[in-house]
Design an enzyme around this catalytic site. Structure first.
Site, PDB file in Angstrom:
ATOM      1  N   ALA A   1       0.898  -1.369   0.210  1.00  0.00           N
ATOM      2  CA  ALA A   1       0.068  -0.119  -0.115  1.00  0.00           C
ATOM      3  C   ALA A   1       0.938   1.276   0.061  1.00  0.00           C
ATOM      4  O   ALA A   1       1.803   1.238   0.848  1.00  0.00           O
ATOM      5  CB  ALA A   1      -0.949   0.024   1.145  1.00  0.00           C
ATOM      6  N   CYS A   2       0.448   2.236  -0.972  1.00  0.00           N
ATOM      7  CA  CYS A   2       1.381   3.368  -1.097  1.00  0.00           C
ATOM      8  C   CYS A   2       1.400   4.262   0.144  1.00  0.00           C
ATOM      9  O   CYS A   2       0.254   4.658   0.739  1.00  0.00           O
ATOM     10  CB  CYS A   2       0.960   4.142  -2.281  1.00  0.00           C
ATOM     11  SG  CYS A   2       1.747   5.826  -2.032  1.00  0.00           S
ATOM     12  N   ILE A   3       2.331   4.496   0.912  1.00  0.00           N
ATOM     13  CA  ILE A   3       2.392   5.030   2.232  1.00  0.00           C
ATOM     14  C   ILE A   3       1.685   6.516   2.302  1.00  0.00           C
ATOM     15  O   ILE A   3       1.080   6.962   3.113  1.00  0.00           O
ATOM     16  CB  ILE A   3       4.082   5.326   2.730  1.00  0.00           C
ATOM     17  CG1 ILE A   3       3.872   5.746   4.352  1.00  0.00           C
ATOM     18  CG2 ILE A   3       4.911   6.100   1.844  1.00  0.00           C
ATOM     19  CD1 ILE A   3       5.093   5.534   4.859  1.00  0.00           C
TER      20      ILE A   3
ATOM     21  N   ALA B   1      -1.793   5.975   2.164  1.00  0.00           N
ATOM     22  CA  ALA B   1      -2.154   5.211   3.202  1.00  0.00           C
ATOM     23  C   ALA B   1      -2.357   6.140   4.377  1.00  0.00           C
ATOM     24  O   ALA B   1      -3.338   6.111   5.034  1.00  0.00           O
ATOM     25  CB  ALA B   1      -1.479   4.043   3.529  1.00  0.00           C
TER      26      ALA B   1
END
Lengths: 115, 96, 141
Positions: C86-88, C91
């Protein structure tokens, strides 16, 4: 066909986060020295309108992030010519090349990504 | 590379009135193919919508929307395995 | 991906940008991912971006007669050893945190479900450079 990836923004600069997150993709490619171009299509051309002041709605002025894009290596910025006319975006800032987004245009890019 | 080298599979999930629907059709070059998924399959119910010669539709999405058995226009319907065969064939994929 | 493995079929990265219960994207991507695996493909990685990160929340609690897409994806990823990221930036904005980020930002809880990690867009750049195919499943249909 070039090795350049095209990131397309077709959502307005405010009221929706998709354009911002698409721009982050372009910046990320540039940060890793991958060739990348941006196209503002349809309502997305409103990103290019001068005089934006995001602070009026407690947000960053996204057109400034766009100004940074060139500095970080996003070499090519294109804008949908019909949409520029329709939304009366004159003297786009930063300067973008007006194009017709048709098959011939997209055909120049290795990949086309839009959120 | 395959013999489809510069050609593109356009994967369209937007309903026919969405601006992306028209933008997708405008982007199609000779030799490209269109795959209608999710709400884009509603285009099969509207004969006024021009669709390219090589158009496919995801069968599950047609079935879910009551468009599998009775539909006013014929396009080839694919299951998900069929979709993988299609995406294998085209080196360039664009999702709309 | 390796030099020695001669594969007749391309390897895939799946990018999901639409959220579950808001869009069909995670469901279509799931069926496509399973079809890839069933037909002998390698799925290099799954990347969640934008609204798509909502799929990785352990707190998603749909009614019992609806599909739990978070659980189904988790099972598929773990069973097949597929890395999922998941892209930080996406997220954190949307309240999806792992233990490390929850600690760093002094939040009350972490909610990243098993089978997923959190990392930067560099993972996506890497995927674009190395996977034979990158396929995007968007929301907003």
């Amino acid at each position: 066909m070039s090795a350049t990836q095209l990131i397309v923004i077709d959502t307005p600069p405010y009221g929706d986060w998709r354009g911002r997150e698409a721009l982050d993709m372009a910046l990320s490619l540039a940060a890793f020295d991958r060739p990348v171009a941006l196209l503002f299509r349809g309502e997305g051309v409103n990103w290019l309108r001068p005089g934006q002041e995001g602070s009026a709605i407690s947000q960053k002025t996204v057109s400034r992030n766009l100004g940074a894009a060139r500095m970080f290596g996003v070499a090519e910025v294109y804008a949908d010519s019909l949409a520029l006319e329709r939304f009366a975006v004159n003297g786009p800032d930063p300067e973008a090349e007006a194009v017709v987004p048709n098959a011939a245009f997209y055909g120049d890019f290795s990949q086309v990504v839009q959120l | 590379m395959t013999d489809h080298d510069a050609t593109t599979l356009h994967i369209l999930n937007k309903h026919p009135d969405h601006t992306r629907f028209r933008a997708c059709l405008d982007a199609m070059a000779p030799g490209d193919a269109l795959l209608l998924i999710e709400n884009a399959v509603l285009a099969l119910a509207d004969v006024a919508i021009p669709l390219p010669e090589v158009t496919y539709a995801l069968q599950a999405d047609c079935e879910a929307r009551g468009l599998s058995a009775h539909r006013p226009r014929e396009v080839e319907q694919l299951d998900y395995i069929g979709m993988t065969h299609l995406t294998d064939r085209f080196p360039r994929l664009i999702s709309w | 991906m390796s030099e020695t493995a001669v594969s007749a079929v391309p390897g895939y990265t799946i990018v999901i940008t639409g959220a579950p219960y808001v869009s069909q994207a995670p469901a279509t991507a799931f069926a496509f991912c399973r079809a890839l695996l069933d037909s002998g493909h390698v799925v290099d990685r799954v990347f969640l971006y934008g609204d798509g990160v909502a799929l990785a929340s352990a707190l998603n609690t749909p009614p019992s007669d609806e599909t739990n897409w978070t659980d189904r994806w988790q099972e598929l990823l773990v069973a097949n050893g597929i890395p999922a990221i998941a892209c930080i930036a996406s997220a954190l904005r949307r309240g999806l945190l792992n233990e490390q980020e929850a600690h760093r930002y002094e939040r009350v809880a972490a909610n990243l479900t098993g089978g997923f990690t959190i990392a930067g867009l560099g993972e996506w750049v890497e995927a674009v450079a190395t996977s034979d195919r990158v396929i995007y499943f968007h929301g907003g249909a």
